[in-house]
Design a protein around this motif. Sequence first.
Motif, PDB file in Angstrom:
ATOM      1  N   LEU A  56       3.407 -14.552   6.485  1.00  0.00           N
ATOM      2  CA  LEU A  56       2.572 -13.330   5.789  1.00  0.00           C
ATOM      3  C   LEU A  56       2.820 -11.934   6.795  1.00  0.00           C
ATOM      4  CD1 LEU A  56       1.091 -13.181   3.187  1.00  0.00           C
ATOM      5  CD2 LEU A  56       1.551 -15.141   3.777  1.00  0.00           C
ATOM      6  N   GLU A  57       2.598 -12.419   7.904  1.00  0.00           N
ATOM      7  CA  GLU A  57       2.738 -11.205   9.012  1.00  0.00           C
ATOM      8  C   GLU A  57       4.185 -10.607   8.938  1.00  0.00           C
ATOM      9  OE1 GLU A  57       2.465 -10.636  13.748  1.00  0.00           O
ATOM     10  OE2 GLU A  57       0.992 -11.621  12.888  1.00  0.00           O
ATOM     11  N   VAL A  72       4.795   9.125   6.048  1.00  0.00           N
ATOM     12  CA  VAL A  72       3.992   8.972   4.768  1.00  0.00           C
ATOM     13  C   VAL A  72       3.235   7.688   4.776  1.00  0.00           C
ATOM     14  CG1 VAL A  72       4.632   8.487   2.182  1.00  0.00           C
ATOM     15  CG2 VAL A  72       6.300   9.751   3.673  1.00  0.00           C
ATOM     16  N   LYS A  73       2.015   8.049   4.171  1.00  0.00           N
ATOM     17  CA  LYS A  73       0.910   7.027   4.099  1.00  0.00           C
ATOM     18  C   LYS A  73       0.945   6.501   2.805  1.00  0.00           C
ATOM     19  CE  LYS A  73      -1.175   8.338   8.289  1.00  0.00           C
ATOM     20  NZ  LYS A  73      -0.719   7.640   9.382  1.00  0.00           N
ATOM     21  N   GLY A  74       0.763   4.922   3.094  1.00  0.00           N
ATOM     22  CA  GLY A  74       1.021   4.271   1.877  1.00  0.00           C
ATOM     23  C   GLY A  74       0.233   3.027   2.327  1.00  0.00           C
ATOM     24  N   ASP A  75       0.201   2.330   0.974  1.00  0.00           N
ATOM     25  CA  ASP A  75      -0.924   0.885   1.165  1.00  0.00           C
ATOM     26  C   ASP A  75      -0.072  -0.141   0.869  1.00  0.00           C
ATOM     27  OD1 ASP A  75      -3.540   2.144   1.528  1.00  0.00           O
ATOM     28  OD2 ASP A  75      -3.784   2.386  -0.563  1.00  0.00           O
ATOM     29  N   VAL A  76      -0.350  -1.432   1.448  1.00  0.00           N
ATOM     30  CA  VAL A  76       0.135  -2.780   1.174  1.00  0.00           C
ATOM     31  C   VAL A  76      -1.130  -3.312   0.646  1.00  0.00           C
ATOM     32  CG1 VAL A  76       1.254  -4.547   1.887  1.00  0.00           C
ATOM     33  CG2 VAL A  76       1.535  -2.344   3.094  1.00  0.00           C
ATOM     34  N   THR A  77      -1.010  -4.329  -0.555  1.00  0.00           N
ATOM     35  CA  THR A  77      -1.949  -4.976  -0.944  1.00  0.00           C
ATOM     36  C   THR A  77      -1.614  -6.396  -1.081  1.00  0.00           C
ATOM     37  OG1 THR A  77      -2.698  -3.242  -2.610  1.00  0.00           O
ATOM     38  CG2 THR A  77      -3.268  -5.434  -3.102  1.00  0.00           C
ATOM     39  N   ILE A  78      -2.539  -7.208  -0.429  1.00  0.00           N
ATOM     40  CA  ILE A  78      -2.242  -8.744  -0.414  1.00  0.00           C
ATOM     41  C   ILE A  78      -3.130  -9.351  -1.281  1.00  0.00           C
ATOM     42  CG2 ILE A  78      -1.691 -10.547   0.858  1.00  0.00           C
ATOM     43  CD1 ILE A  78      -1.928  -7.305   2.513  1.00  0.00           C
ATOM     44  N   GLU A  79      -2.795  -9.925  -2.342  1.00  0.00           N
ATOM     45  CA  GLU A  79      -3.766 -10.889  -3.027  1.00  0.00           C
ATOM     46  C   GLU A  79      -3.289 -12.419  -3.125  1.00  0.00           C
ATOM     47  OE1 GLU A  79      -4.912 -11.041  -7.950  1.00  0.00           O
ATOM     48  OE2 GLU A  79      -2.992 -10.380  -7.259  1.00  0.00           O
ATOM     49  N   ALA A  80      -4.346 -13.230  -2.624  1.00  0.00           N
ATOM     50  CA  ALA A  80      -4.192 -14.567  -2.456  1.00  0.00           C
ATOM     51  C   ALA A  80      -5.015 -15.160  -3.653  1.00  0.00           C
ATOM     52  CB  ALA A  80      -5.084 -15.028  -1.323  1.00  0.00           C
ATOM     53  N   ILE A  81      -4.126 -16.149  -4.171  1.00  0.00           N
ATOM     54  CA  ILE A  81      -4.905 -17.024  -5.568  1.00  0.00           C
ATOM     55  C   ILE A  81      -4.473 -18.256  -5.243  1.00  0.00           C
ATOM     56  CG2 ILE A  81      -4.561 -17.421  -7.967  1.00  0.00           C
ATOM     57  CD1 ILE A  81      -3.146 -14.542  -8.332  1.00  0.00           C
ATOM     58  N   ALA A  82      -5.504 -19.157  -5.268  1.00  0.00           N
ATOM     59  CA  ALA A  82      -4.960 -20.863  -5.336  1.00  0.00           C
ATOM     60  C   ALA A  82      -5.899 -21.534  -6.179  1.00  0.00           C
ATOM     61  CB  ALA A  82      -5.812 -21.053  -3.708  1.00  0.00           C
ATOM     62  N   ASN A  83      -5.104 -22.610  -6.489  1.00  0.00           N
ATOM     63  CA  ASN A  83      -5.865 -23.728  -7.053  1.00  0.00           C
ATOM     64  C   ASN A  83      -5.881 -24.819  -6.468  1.00  0.00           C
ATOM     65  OD1 ASN A  83      -3.396 -24.997  -7.480  1.00  0.00           O
ATOM     66  ND2 ASN A  83      -2.806 -24.387  -9.426  1.00  0.00           N
ATOM     67  N   GLU A  84      -5.935 -26.087  -6.901  1.00  0.00           N
ATOM     68  CA  GLU A  84      -6.162 -27.422  -6.030  1.00  0.00           C
ATOM     69  C   GLU A  84      -4.916 -27.811  -5.363  1.00  0.00           C
ATOM     70  OE1 GLU A  84      -9.137 -29.189  -5.365  1.00  0.00           O
ATOM     71  OE2 GLU A  84      -9.899 -27.430  -6.892  1.00  0.00           O
ATOM     72  N   GLN A  86      -1.733 -25.304  -5.039  1.00  0.00           N
ATOM     73  CA  GLN A  86      -0.850 -24.444  -4.651  1.00  0.00           C
ATOM     74  C   GLN A  86      -1.661 -23.046  -4.259  1.00  0.00           C
ATOM     75  OE1 GLN A  86       2.260 -23.585  -7.580  1.00  0.00           O
ATOM     76  NE2 GLN A  86       2.453 -21.494  -7.066  1.00  0.00           N
ATOM     77  N   LEU A  87      -1.199 -22.528  -3.374  1.00  0.00           N
ATOM     78  CA  LEU A  87      -1.682 -20.932  -2.635  1.00  0.00           C
ATOM     79  C   LEU A  87      -0.493 -20.004  -2.919  1.00  0.00           C
ATOM     80  CD1 LEU A  87      -3.619 -19.267  -1.328  1.00  0.00           C
ATOM     81  CD2 LEU A  87      -2.951 -20.437   0.941  1.00  0.00           C
ATOM     82  N   GLU A  88      -0.773 -18.896  -3.603  1.00  0.00           N
ATOM     83  CA  GLU A  88       0.238 -17.864  -3.900  1.00  0.00           C
ATOM     84  C   GLU A  88      -0.288 -16.558  -3.023  1.00  0.00           C
ATOM     85  OE1 GLU A  88       2.950 -16.085  -7.291  1.00  0.00           O
ATOM     86  OE2 GLU A  88       1.151 -16.872  -7.892  1.00  0.00           O
ATOM     87  N   PHE A  89       0.580 -15.803  -2.489  1.00  0.00           N
ATOM     88  CA  PHE A  89       0.500 -14.572  -1.922  1.00  0.00           C
ATOM     89  C   PHE A  89       1.218 -13.702  -2.903  1.00  0.00           C
ATOM     90  CE2 PHE A  89      -1.115 -17.250   1.790  1.00  0.00           C
ATOM     91  CZ  PHE A  89      -2.167 -16.620   1.998  1.00  0.00           C
ATOM     92  N   ILE A  90       0.583 -12.645  -3.169  1.00  0.00           N
ATOM     93  CA  ILE A  90       1.173 -11.636  -3.826  1.00  0.00           C
ATOM     94  C   ILE A  90       1.165 -10.357  -3.086  1.00  0.00           C
ATOM     95  CG2 ILE A  90       1.489 -10.306  -5.999  1.00  0.00           C
ATOM     96  CD1 ILE A  90       0.207 -12.656  -7.363  1.00  0.00           C
ATOM     97  N   LYS A 137       8.077  -3.472 -10.607  1.00  0.00           N
ATOM     98  CA  LYS A 137       7.438  -3.362 -11.841  1.00  0.00           C
ATOM     99  C   LYS A 137       6.428  -2.264 -11.733  1.00  0.00           C
ATOM    100  CE  LYS A 137       5.035  -6.074 -15.354  1.00  0.00           C
ATOM    101  NZ  LYS A 137       4.413  -7.511 -15.399  1.00  0.00           N
ATOM    102  N   ASP A 138       6.408  -1.420 -12.717  1.00  0.00           N
ATOM    103  CA  ASP A 138       5.575  -0.268 -12.529  1.00  0.00           C
ATOM    104  C   ASP A 138       5.534   0.505 -11.335  1.00  0.00           C
ATOM    105  OD1 ASP A 138       4.435  -0.890 -15.154  1.00  0.00           O
ATOM    106  OD2 ASP A 138       3.048  -2.289 -14.537  1.00  0.00           O
ATOM    107  N   HIS A 139       6.611   0.583 -10.847  1.00  0.00           N
ATOM    108  CA  HIS A 139       6.897   1.574  -9.650  1.00  0.00           C
ATOM    109  C   HIS A 139       6.494   0.735  -8.396  1.00  0.00           C
ATOM    110  CE1 HIS A 139       8.294   4.673 -12.203  1.00  0.00           C
ATOM    111  NE2 HIS A 139       7.343   4.554 -12.906  1.00  0.00           N
ATOM    112  N   LYS A 140       6.401  -0.636  -8.408  1.00  0.00           N
ATOM    113  CA  LYS A 140       5.681  -1.468  -7.376  1.00  0.00           C
ATOM    114  C   LYS A 140       6.711  -2.365  -7.137  1.00  0.00           C
ATOM    115  CE  LYS A 140       0.663  -0.702  -7.737  1.00  0.00           C
ATOM    116  NZ  LYS A 140       0.603   0.213  -6.545  1.00  0.00           N
ATOM    117  N   ASN A 141       6.770  -2.665  -5.622  1.00  0.00           N
ATOM    118  CA  ASN A 141       7.375  -3.946  -5.058  1.00  0.00           C
ATOM    119  C   ASN A 141       6.376  -4.867  -5.087  1.00  0.00           C
ATOM    120  OD1 ASN A 141      10.180  -2.866  -3.946  1.00  0.00           O
ATOM    121  ND2 ASN A 141       8.601  -1.503  -2.981  1.00  0.00           N
ATOM    122  N   ILE A 142       6.708  -5.963  -6.034  1.00  0.00           N
ATOM    123  CA  ILE A 142       5.987  -7.225  -6.111  1.00  0.00           C
ATOM    124  C   ILE A 142       6.768  -8.367  -5.256  1.00  0.00           C
ATOM    125  CG2 ILE A 142       4.530  -8.742  -7.330  1.00  0.00           C
ATOM    126  CD1 ILE A 142       4.783  -6.131  -9.304  1.00  0.00           C
TER     127      ILE A 142
END
Length: 150
Positions: A56-57, A72-84, A86-90, A137-142
Motif C-alpha cells: 500500500l505504501e 498541485v494539491k490533490g487527494d488520495v483516497t484509500i478504501e478498505a473492504i474485507a469479508n471473512e 478477502q481484504l481489498e484496498f481501493i 472511471k468518472d475522471h478517477k484513477n481506481i
Amino acid sequence: MNERIDSEFKEEKCLKRLLTLPNDISTIPQLSEFIEGIGEELCLDMSVLMSLNLALEEAVVNVMEYAYPPDVKGDVTIEAIANETQLEFIISDSGIPFDPTKKEAVDTTLSAEERPIGGLGIHLVREIMDSVKYEYKDHKNILSLSKIIK
C-alpha cells in the motif's frame, strides 16, 4: 477475480474503512496506522500486515508523487473492504490517468545496473497482492488491490 466471487465479496463484507490523504508523503504514517488498525481488527498475522503495508505504501506514494503536476494539491483516497476471506484496498485519485498494470514486468534476473530505473514498486505490489486491477472511471484513477487473508 471472477464475477461470482466479486459479487459475493461485496455482499458479505464485514469491514469497511476509508482514509483520505493529501498528495503529501509526510502523511504516509497515517496510512500505516490505518493499515495496522485494519490488521488488528481482522487479526492478521504480523508478516501479512507488514507486506500489506509495504504494498500500500508503494502504491500510495506513487500516486502522491506522480498523479498530480508539481505544486498541485490533490487527494488520495484509500478504501478498505474485507469479508471473512478477502481484504481489498481501493486507491483512487483525480490525477493524471495512469494504469500501473500496463507497466511491463521487471526482469529480476538482470543486475541492478542493467535494469531500467523504475517499476520496482508495482512489481512489489504484484508480488504481494493476489489481484491488482485498474480502471479509469468518472475522471478517477481506481486501483484495486486484493489479498486472500484466510
